[in-house]
Design a protein around this motif. Structure first.
Motif, PDB file in Angstrom:
ATOM      1  N   PRO A 103      -3.589  81.025 103.544  1.00  0.00           N
ATOM      2  CA  PRO A 103      -3.569  81.864 104.754  1.00  0.00           C
ATOM      3  C   PRO A 103      -4.937  82.342 105.229  1.00  0.00           C
ATOM      4  CG  PRO A 103      -2.169  82.779 102.996  1.00  0.00           C
ATOM      5  CD  PRO A 103      -3.000  81.708 102.395  1.00  0.00           C
ATOM      6  N   THR A 104      -5.968  82.148 104.446  1.00  0.00           N
ATOM      7  CA  THR A 104      -7.315  82.542 104.878  1.00  0.00           C
ATOM      8  C   THR A 104      -7.721  81.659 106.051  1.00  0.00           C
ATOM      9  OG1 THR A 104      -7.809  83.141 102.609  1.00  0.00           O
ATOM     10  CG2 THR A 104      -9.700  82.831 104.068  1.00  0.00           C
ATOM     11  N   SER A 105      -8.400  82.227 107.039  1.00  0.00           N
ATOM     12  CA  SER A 105      -8.659  81.466 108.265  1.00  0.00           C
ATOM     13  C   SER A 105      -9.572  80.270 108.018  1.00  0.00           C
ATOM     14  CB  SER A 105      -9.282  82.371 109.332  1.00  0.00           C
ATOM     15  OG  SER A 105     -10.695  82.324 109.258  1.00  0.00           O
ATOM     16  N   GLY A 106      -9.588  79.392 108.976  1.00  0.00           N
ATOM     17  CA  GLY A 106     -10.387  78.173 108.880  1.00  0.00           C
ATOM     18  C   GLY A 106     -11.868  78.389 109.162  1.00  0.00           C
ATOM     19  N   ALA A 107     -12.307  79.639 109.272  1.00  0.00           N
ATOM     20  CA  ALA A 107     -13.723  79.891 109.595  1.00  0.00           C
ATOM     21  C   ALA A 107     -14.651  79.231 108.582  1.00  0.00           C
ATOM     22  CB  ALA A 107     -13.985  81.406 109.651  1.00  0.00           C
ATOM     23  N   VAL A 108     -14.296  79.317 107.304  1.00  0.00           N
ATOM     24  CA  VAL A 108     -15.170  78.740 106.273  1.00  0.00           C
ATOM     25  C   VAL A 108     -15.152  77.207 106.338  1.00  0.00           C
ATOM     26  CG1 VAL A 108     -13.423  78.746 104.428  1.00  0.00           C
ATOM     27  CG2 VAL A 108     -15.837  78.880 103.836  1.00  0.00           C
ATOM     28  N   ASP A 109     -14.041  76.641 106.781  1.00  0.00           N
ATOM     29  CA  ASP A 109     -13.962  75.175 106.892  1.00  0.00           C
ATOM     30  C   ASP A 109     -15.023  74.654 107.850  1.00  0.00           C
ATOM     31  OD1 ASP A 109     -11.500  76.353 106.049  1.00  0.00           O
ATOM     32  OD2 ASP A 109     -10.465  74.458 106.370  1.00  0.00           O
ATOM     33  N   ARG A 110     -15.221  75.423 108.955  1.00  0.00           N
ATOM     34  CA  ARG A 110     -16.205  74.987 109.960  1.00  0.00           C
ATOM     35  C   ARG A 110     -17.609  74.990 109.386  1.00  0.00           C
ATOM     36  NH1 ARG A 110     -12.345  75.651 113.909  1.00  0.00           N
ATOM     37  NH2 ARG A 110     -11.320  77.562 113.250  1.00  0.00           N
TER      38      ARG A 110
ATOM     39  N   VAL B 112     -16.602  74.815  98.451  1.00  0.00           N
ATOM     40  CA  VAL B 112     -15.994  76.126  98.656  1.00  0.00           C
ATOM     41  C   VAL B 112     -14.472  75.975  98.677  1.00  0.00           C
ATOM     42  CG1 VAL B 112     -17.917  77.210  99.885  1.00  0.00           C
ATOM     43  CG2 VAL B 112     -16.251  75.869 101.164  1.00  0.00           C
ATOM     44  N   ALA B 113     -13.778  77.091  98.543  1.00  0.00           N
ATOM     45  CA  ALA B 113     -12.324  77.048  98.624  1.00  0.00           C
ATOM     46  C   ALA B 113     -11.815  78.342  99.222  1.00  0.00           C
ATOM     47  CB  ALA B 113     -11.716  76.844  97.237  1.00  0.00           C
ATOM     48  N   ARG B 114     -10.656  78.240  99.849  1.00  0.00           N
ATOM     49  CA  ARG B 114     -10.012  79.437 100.401  1.00  0.00           C
ATOM     50  C   ARG B 114      -8.521  79.323 100.131  1.00  0.00           C
ATOM     51  NH1 ARG B 114      -7.070  77.657 104.615  1.00  0.00           N
ATOM     52  NH2 ARG B 114      -7.881  75.879 105.771  1.00  0.00           N
ATOM     53  N   SER B 115      -7.844  80.472 100.131  1.00  0.00           N
ATOM     54  CA  SER B 115      -6.390  80.419 100.005  1.00  0.00           C
ATOM     55  C   SER B 115      -5.819  79.958 101.343  1.00  0.00           C
ATOM     56  CB  SER B 115      -5.835  81.791  99.634  1.00  0.00           C
ATOM     57  OG  SER B 115      -6.001  82.693 100.705  1.00  0.00           O
TER      58      SER B 115
ATOM     59  N   LEU C  64     -20.078  70.244 103.003  1.00  0.00           N
ATOM     60  CA  LEU C  64     -19.496  70.691 101.731  1.00  0.00           C
ATOM     61  C   LEU C  64     -18.004  70.402 101.699  1.00  0.00           C
ATOM     62  CD1 LEU C  64     -21.012  74.288 101.570  1.00  0.00           C
ATOM     63  CD2 LEU C  64     -21.630  72.380 100.072  1.00  0.00           C
ATOM     64  N   GLN C  65     -17.488  70.141 100.527  1.00  0.00           N
ATOM     65  CA  GLN C  65     -16.043  69.997 100.355  1.00  0.00           C
ATOM     66  C   GLN C  65     -15.404  71.388 100.438  1.00  0.00           C
ATOM     67  OE1 GLN C  65     -14.454  67.037  99.686  1.00  0.00           O
ATOM     68  NE2 GLN C  65     -12.428  67.953  99.432  1.00  0.00           N
ATOM     69  N   CYS C  66     -14.298  71.503 101.192  1.00  0.00           N
ATOM     70  CA  CYS C  66     -13.601  72.787 101.294  1.00  0.00           C
ATOM     71  C   CYS C  66     -12.147  72.600 100.867  1.00  0.00           C
ATOM     72  CB  CYS C  66     -13.679  73.294 102.731  1.00  0.00           C
ATOM     73  SG  CYS C  66     -12.846  74.848 102.993  1.00  0.00           S
ATOM     74  N   TYR C  67     -11.724  73.313  99.838  1.00  0.00           N
ATOM     75  CA  TYR C  67     -10.360  73.187  99.310  1.00  0.00           C
ATOM     76  C   TYR C  67      -9.474  74.308  99.848  1.00  0.00           C
ATOM     77  CZ  TYR C  67     -12.552  70.136  95.836  1.00  0.00           C
ATOM     78  OH  TYR C  67     -13.248  69.130  95.216  1.00  0.00           O
ATOM     79  N   GLU C  68      -8.204  73.973 100.042  1.00  0.00           N
ATOM     80  CA  GLU C  68      -7.210  74.964 100.477  1.00  0.00           C
ATOM     81  C   GLU C  68      -6.170  75.093  99.364  1.00  0.00           C
ATOM     82  OE1 GLU C  68      -4.564  73.732 103.692  1.00  0.00           O
ATOM     83  OE2 GLU C  68      -4.670  75.753 104.543  1.00  0.00           O
ATOM     84  N   VAL C  69      -6.066  76.267  98.769  1.00  0.00           N
ATOM     85  CA  VAL C  69      -5.165  76.462  97.624  1.00  0.00           C
ATOM     86  C   VAL C  69      -4.112  77.514  97.967  1.00  0.00           C
ATOM     87  CG1 VAL C  69      -7.118  75.988  96.071  1.00  0.00           C
ATOM     88  CG2 VAL C  69      -6.429  78.345  96.471  1.00  0.00           C
TER      89      VAL C  69
ATOM     90  N   THR D  47     -18.384  76.520  94.165  1.00  0.00           N
ATOM     91  CA  THR D  47     -19.209  77.642  93.710  1.00  0.00           C
ATOM     92  C   THR D  47     -18.635  78.954  94.223  1.00  0.00           C
ATOM     93  OG1 THR D  47     -21.104  76.171  93.996  1.00  0.00           O
ATOM     94  CG2 THR D  47     -21.598  78.487  93.594  1.00  0.00           C
ATOM     95  N   LEU D  48     -18.042  78.907  95.412  1.00  0.00           N
ATOM     96  CA  LEU D  48     -17.668  80.117  96.138  1.00  0.00           C
ATOM     97  C   LEU D  48     -16.234  79.987  96.642  1.00  0.00           C
ATOM     98  CD1 LEU D  48     -18.703  82.712  97.691  1.00  0.00           C
ATOM     99  CD2 LEU D  48     -19.460  81.157  99.486  1.00  0.00           C
TER     100      LEU D  48
END
Ligand code: VG1
Ligand code: CO
Length: 571
Positions: free
Chosen positions: A345-352, A340-343, A359-364, A381-382
């Motif tokens: 400033p998007t909160s870290g909720a998805v990281d948790r 998954v990835a988030r921009s 899952l790997q979580c990218y910050e862009v 994927t998301l």
């Protein structure tokens, strides 16, 4: 029969695309050769073999002046040698549907597509217009290409255009005959239905029969607001015609060139009618409110999701969709979630959630174009952004209606065989927070700073990086920089992050979509553990304990610098 004419022109200095395309006031676009220069600059940034004989896709959100821009683009595209035009019916197509349309062209035959939209910005003669260019993978062109277009626009001396006053029909197919070097070339303009392909794709990606079971329940009440943007036709085709939602539950679903004077931005400030119907500000607790409220922005790539008397923050929405991905066919059709990835400033909720699921979580950086490489490379994927954007690898843009279908699927799955009380959005989110804790989130925007004020704020933010680190044990601060793991390009200066040990953050960025003046966005993210108060009011939480808005004013000195007493908009 048309001939090609070469027109001499002078460059403009301001044709740099921002976070998403070139956004300017209509008045700016109405300057002599302004649109012509920009469209030609895009062609000039490619090799002729990239577009000659290839298909050019054209769509837009129907805003004021799009018709003029579309006619010009056809003439310039054909003069430059494109082989076919696929034009959205009456020029109307959402940004996600254009991405899908580009990706649906036979391999190697498509150059890319122009999307005429300024997205969530208002429209009309005194408001905004925008032009986006997406490449043959359906994604907005990356940073490097943006810069090439900008460089080309600063050097341009001439453009090519068909020498004709003919207006090409936008509602039926046609042909253009071009006389070139003594021969005649025929270019077809195909007309693509605004909704058909997209609706069929959603039927493949989601289990519509399952979703229908949700709509059959007497205790499930769904409302949608199209904000007079381009999402309306899709909402009617899917929610009304397929799911049977009564017409009166779908508001403002006819696209209007000026969005009815509205700001077509689905958030707590601009989606006022929906806020009131969902009673998000808890003004009348005796009122029965719908179970699900949703809206999209002007070009239908953003989404907002409401439960009764509650907003699902976009950061939480991304986390909850990730958490429930197994229930959603669209996300697991090719096997389990990749990553998954988030921009930023998007909160870290998805990281948790990602961490728990391995899952790997990218910050862009902010802007959907940064997800493109990760999606193309099969790493994620998301993905999602705090600015009401959610999407996946099904296309290369964020997708408002798709996100609503994800949430409808989650609800339908949770209520499968449930004959008791509806398990609704509040129950799903509360369960989520009990597991992961909650990231209270909100954003303050200070709009319309002048250049000098903006420079001063930047200077202060740089100075405050060191101060912040000394303020509390474990504090960190940096200017965000992104190294793309796929093409190894580096994007510097993507915002200031001031971070606490527990992950809570205050973030500053300058908007890249405003058409005039500088807008400072300040993002507040406060993490509360699962055993803390999970049902508090967001506004109270960010101000209680360490008062984030106050700290932000200290770090930037924005009130003194820009002569303000508070933000322009809070979302
Ligand atoms: C804003 C949002 C960003 C989003 C962009 C385009 O950009 O913050 O997350 O990708 O708009 O969205 P900025 O630079 O103004 O913060 V859309 O729906 O308007 O194309
Ligand atoms: Co948009």
């Amino acid at each position: 029969m048309s001939k090609i004419k070469e027109v001499q022109t002078k460059p403009y200095t301001d044709q740099k695309m921002g976070t998403s395309g070139l956004r300017k006031k209509v008045k700016v676009y109405q300057q002599e050769n302004y649109i012509e220069n920009f469209i030609q600059s895009v062609f000039d940034s490619y090799k002729p073999e990239d577009y000659k004989g290839k298909t050019l896709v054209i769509g837009g959100d129907g805003r004021f002046y799009n018709d003029v821009a579309i006619q010009l683009t056809i003439k310039i595209g054909v003069a430059n040698g494109v082989g076919k035009i696929v034009l959205a019916e009456n020029g109307l197509m959402s940004t996600p549907a254009v991405s899908l349309l580009i990706r649906s062209q036979p391999k190697g035959e498509c150059y890319g597509g122009f999307i005429f939209t300024a997205s969530h910005n208002p429209g009309g003669p005194n408001e905004d217009m925008g032009i986006k260019f997406n490449g043959d993978n359906g994604a907005a062109i990356p940073e490097g290409k943006n810069n090439e277009v900008f460089e080309a626009s600063k050097k341009i001396t001439k453009y090519l255009i068909l020498d004709t006053n003919e207006k090409f029909p936008m509602d039926k197919p046609s042909e253009i005959k071009v006389e070139e070097n003594g021969t005649v070339r025929t270019v077809k303009i195909e007309i693509e239905s605004t909704t058909k392909r997209y609706v069929e794709e959603m039927q493949k990606l989601f289990d519509f029969d399952l979703i229908k079971t949700l709509f059959k329940r007497d205790d499930f009440h769904f409302i949608f607001d199209g904000l007079n943007g381009i999402s309306g036709p899709y909402a009617i085709a899917i929610f009304q015609d397929i799911f049977g939602v009564p017409k009166e539950n779908l508001d403002k679903c006819k696209p209007l060139p000026d969005f009815g004077g509205l700001h077509p931005d689905p958030n707590l400030v601009h989606a006022k009618d929906l806020d009131a119907k969902m009673d998000v500000f808890k003004k009348d607790l005796s009122k029965k409110v719908p179970d699900f409220g949703a809206a999209c922005d002007g070009d239908a790539d953003r989404n907002i999701i409401f439960g009764p008397r509650m907003l699902v923050s976009p950061s939480d929405s991304l986390a909850a969709i990730t958490n429930n991905a197994d229930l959603i066919k669209s996300l697991t059709r090719n096997g389990p979630l990749k990553g998954v990835a988030r921009s930023m400033p998007t909160s870290g909720a998805v990281d948790r959630v990602a961490k728990k699921k391995g899952l790997q979580c990218y910050e862009v950086p902010t802007g959907w174009k940064f997800f493109g490489n990760l999606l193309d490379d099969g790493r994620i994927t998301l993905c999602g952004e705090e600015s009401f954007g959610t999407g996946s690898d099904h296309i290369r843009e964020k997708d408002g209606v798709w996100a609503i279908l994800c949430w409808l699927t989650i609800l339908a799955q949770k209520n499968k065989d449930n004959k008791g009380k509806l398990i609704g959005i509040p129950e799903i989110m509360q369960e989520h927070w009990k597991c992961y804790g909650r990231d209270y989130y909100c954003r303050y925007d200070y709009e319309d700073l002048n250049n000098e004020q903006a420079a001063k704020v930047k200077e202060n933010l740089n100075k405050s990086l060191e101060t912040w680190k000394t303020m509390k044990e474990g504090n960190e601060a940096c200017v965000f920089e992104y190294n793309d793991p796929v093409d190894h390009s580096v994007s510097k200066n993507q915002g200031w992050i001031y971070k606490y040990k527990n992950g809570s953050r205050i973030i500053f960025r300058f908007s890249g979509t405003s058409s005039a003046g500088a807008t400072v966005r300040i993002y507040f993210e406060k993490h509360v553990d699962p055993d803390g108060n999970l049902l508090a009011d967001v506004a109270d939480v960010v101000k209680s304990g360490d008062n984030f808005p106050e700290l932000a004013v200290k770090l930037s000195d924005i009130h003194n610098v820009a002569g303000r007493t508070g933000p322009t908009v809070i979302t």
